[in-house]
Motif scaffolding. Structure first.
Motif, PDB file in Angstrom:
ATOM      1  N   LEU A 126     -18.487 -15.025  43.493  1.00 41.46           N
ATOM      2  CA  LEU A 126     -19.408 -15.775  42.641  1.00 41.46           C
ATOM      3  C   LEU A 126     -20.203 -14.849  41.737  1.00 41.46           C
ATOM      4  O   LEU A 126     -20.791 -13.877  42.207  1.00 41.46           O
ATOM      5  CB  LEU A 126     -20.366 -16.584  43.525  1.00 41.46           C
ATOM      6  CG  LEU A 126     -21.331 -17.543  42.842  1.00 41.46           C
ATOM      7  CD1 LEU A 126     -20.577 -18.720  42.225  1.00 41.46           C
ATOM      8  CD2 LEU A 126     -22.373 -18.063  43.835  1.00 41.46           C
ATOM      9  N   GLN A 127     -20.219 -15.177  40.433  1.00 36.58           N
ATOM     10  CA  GLN A 127     -21.044 -14.488  39.440  1.00 36.58           C
ATOM     11  C   GLN A 127     -21.732 -15.579  38.615  1.00 36.58           C
ATOM     12  O   GLN A 127     -21.070 -16.288  37.860  1.00 36.58           O
ATOM     13  CB  GLN A 127     -20.198 -13.602  38.523  1.00 36.58           C
ATOM     14  CG  GLN A 127     -19.456 -12.479  39.216  1.00 36.58           C
ATOM     15  CD  GLN A 127     -20.361 -11.309  39.539  1.00 36.58           C
ATOM     16  OE1 GLN A 127     -21.259 -10.970  38.775  1.00 36.58           O
ATOM     17  NE2 GLN A 127     -20.120 -10.679  40.680  1.00 36.58           N
ATOM     18  N   VAL A 128     -23.044 -15.740  38.777  1.00 41.55           N
ATOM     19  CA  VAL A 128     -23.732 -16.809  38.065  1.00 41.55           C
ATOM     20  C   VAL A 128     -24.927 -16.259  37.292  1.00 41.55           C
ATOM     21  O   VAL A 128     -25.609 -15.343  37.733  1.00 41.55           O
ATOM     22  CB  VAL A 128     -24.188 -17.943  39.011  1.00 41.55           C
ATOM     23  CG1 VAL A 128     -22.982 -18.727  39.518  1.00 41.55           C
ATOM     24  CG2 VAL A 128     -24.992 -17.420  40.181  1.00 41.55           C
ATOM     25  N   THR A 129     -25.155 -16.842  36.126  1.00 40.44           N
ATOM     26  CA  THR A 129     -26.299 -16.457  35.309  1.00 40.44           C
ATOM     27  C   THR A 129     -27.579 -17.086  35.830  1.00 40.44           C
ATOM     28  O   THR A 129     -28.576 -16.414  36.046  1.00 40.44           O
ATOM     29  CB  THR A 129     -26.065 -16.888  33.850  1.00 40.44           C
ATOM     30  OG1 THR A 129     -24.899 -16.218  33.368  1.00 40.44           O
ATOM     31  CG2 THR A 129     -27.244 -16.533  32.969  1.00 40.44           C
ATOM     32  N   ASN A 130     -27.537 -18.399  36.047  1.00 42.49           N
ATOM     33  CA  ASN A 130     -28.716 -19.093  36.562  1.00 42.49           C
ATOM     34  C   ASN A 130     -28.316 -20.490  37.005  1.00 42.49           C
ATOM     35  O   ASN A 130     -28.272 -21.410  36.203  1.00 42.49           O
ATOM     36  CB  ASN A 130     -29.814 -19.174  35.486  1.00 42.49           C
ATOM     37  CG  ASN A 130     -30.988 -20.034  35.933  1.00 42.49           C
ATOM     38  OD1 ASN A 130     -31.175 -20.277  37.118  1.00 42.49           O
ATOM     39  ND2 ASN A 130     -31.771 -20.490  34.975  1.00 42.49           N
TER      40      ASN A 130
END
Length: 233
Positions: A126-130
Motif C-alpha cells: 500500500l502507498q497512499v497520499t491521504n
C-alpha cells in the motif's frame, strides 16, 4: 450488484463510481493481468462502493505502477469511497517496482484491505497520499520489499497481519511536516531486515500530533521512532 468473473482478465480496466451504486467484483480466483483504476469522479459519493475480491493480480508490465489505483493522478478522478480489496494476491514478473494498491491525490474515504497477500516480487502492499478517513487493514500477509506507506493519512486500524519485508513494514508521516493522527496496530507480527537504512516502523517529520498504539504486536528489526509521537503499548 455482484459481477462474477468466469475467466482470466488481460488489460487495464476503469471502474467509475456513482451515487447509490455498490458493486462487488468476484474474481473466483482468476488471474487479472493488468491494472484496475477506480474513478471517484471528484465527487463525495458516500453511497458508492466497490469491492474487489479473490483475484490473482500479475503482470510483466510496469504501466501503471500499481495494480489497484484510487484515481489516476488527476483531480477529476479523486475522492474514491468505500473501496474494499479482499482475498487478492499480488505478484509481479517484470523489472522495476509494482505496488498492489495506490492513491495519488488523496481525499479517499473508507479503504479496507483484508486477507490479501503481497509476494516478494512486489514493491509494497500500500502507498497512499491521504486516505482522509477510515483506513483498515486486516489479516494480510506481506512479503514484498516494503509494507505500507501512509504519508498524510491520519488514521489506521491494522490487525492480524504478518509482514516480513526487506525494507520498512509501516511508514507514517511526511518529512518536513507536522503530522497528526491515530494509528492502532494490534495483534500483528512485523519483521524487517532493515536494508538500506529502513526500519520496521518509521515515523517521519514532526509527529507531535500523532498517537501510535501498538498492542500485542511483535516487532523484529530496528524501529525509527525518534520523533515526538505518543507511543503506547
Amino acid at each position: 450488484y455482484v459481477i462474477y468473473v468466469n475467466g482470466d482478465i488481460t488489460g487495464d480496466v476503469t471502474a467509475t463510481q456513482k451515487a447509490d451504486v455498490k458493486v462487488t467484483i468476484e474474481g473466483n480466483g482468476k488471474t487479472f493481468n493488468g491494472a484496475l483504476t477506480i474513478d471517484g469522479q471528484s465527487k463525495r459519493y458516500e453511497t458508492a462502493g466497490l469491492t474487489i475480491k479473490n483475484f490473482k493480480f500479475t503482470s510483466d508490465s510496469a504501466t501503471p505502477d500499481a495494480y489497484i489505483n484510487l484515481g489516476n493522478g488527476t483531480s477529476g478522478t479523486r475522492y474514491t469511497n468505500n473501496v474494499t480489496v479482499s482475498g487478492c494476491t499480488f505478484d509481479y514478473t517484470g523489472t522495476g517496482d509494482k505496488v498492489a494498491i495506490k492513491s495519488y491525490t488523496g481525499g479517499d474515504w473508507n479503504l479496507k484491505v483484508e486477507g490479501c497477500t503481497a509476494n516478494a516480487s512486489m514493491h509494497s502492499l500500500l502507498q497512499v497520499t491521504n486516505v482522509e478517513k477510515g483506513l483498515t487493514i486486516t489479516t494480510c500477509k506481506v512479503y514484498s520489499k516494503n509494507g505500507i506507506n501512509l504519508n498524510n493519512t491520519p488514521y489506521l486500524t491494522m490487525s492480524g497481519c504478518e509482514f516480513d519485508t526487506t525494507g520498512y513494514c509501516v511508514r507514517l508521516g511526511v518529512n518536513g511536516s507536522t503530522n497528526s493522527g491515530n494509528f492502532t496496530i494490534t495483534g500483528n507480527t512485523l519483521k524487517s531486515a532493515n536494508d538500506d537504512g529502513d526500519a520496521v516502523i518509521i515515523l517521519r517529520g514532526d509527529m507531535s500530533g500523532a498517537t501510535v498504539d501498538l498492542q500485542d504486536t511483535t516487532l523484529v528489526g530496528t524501529p525509527d521512532v525518534t520523533g515526538s509521537a505518543i507511543i503506547t503499548k
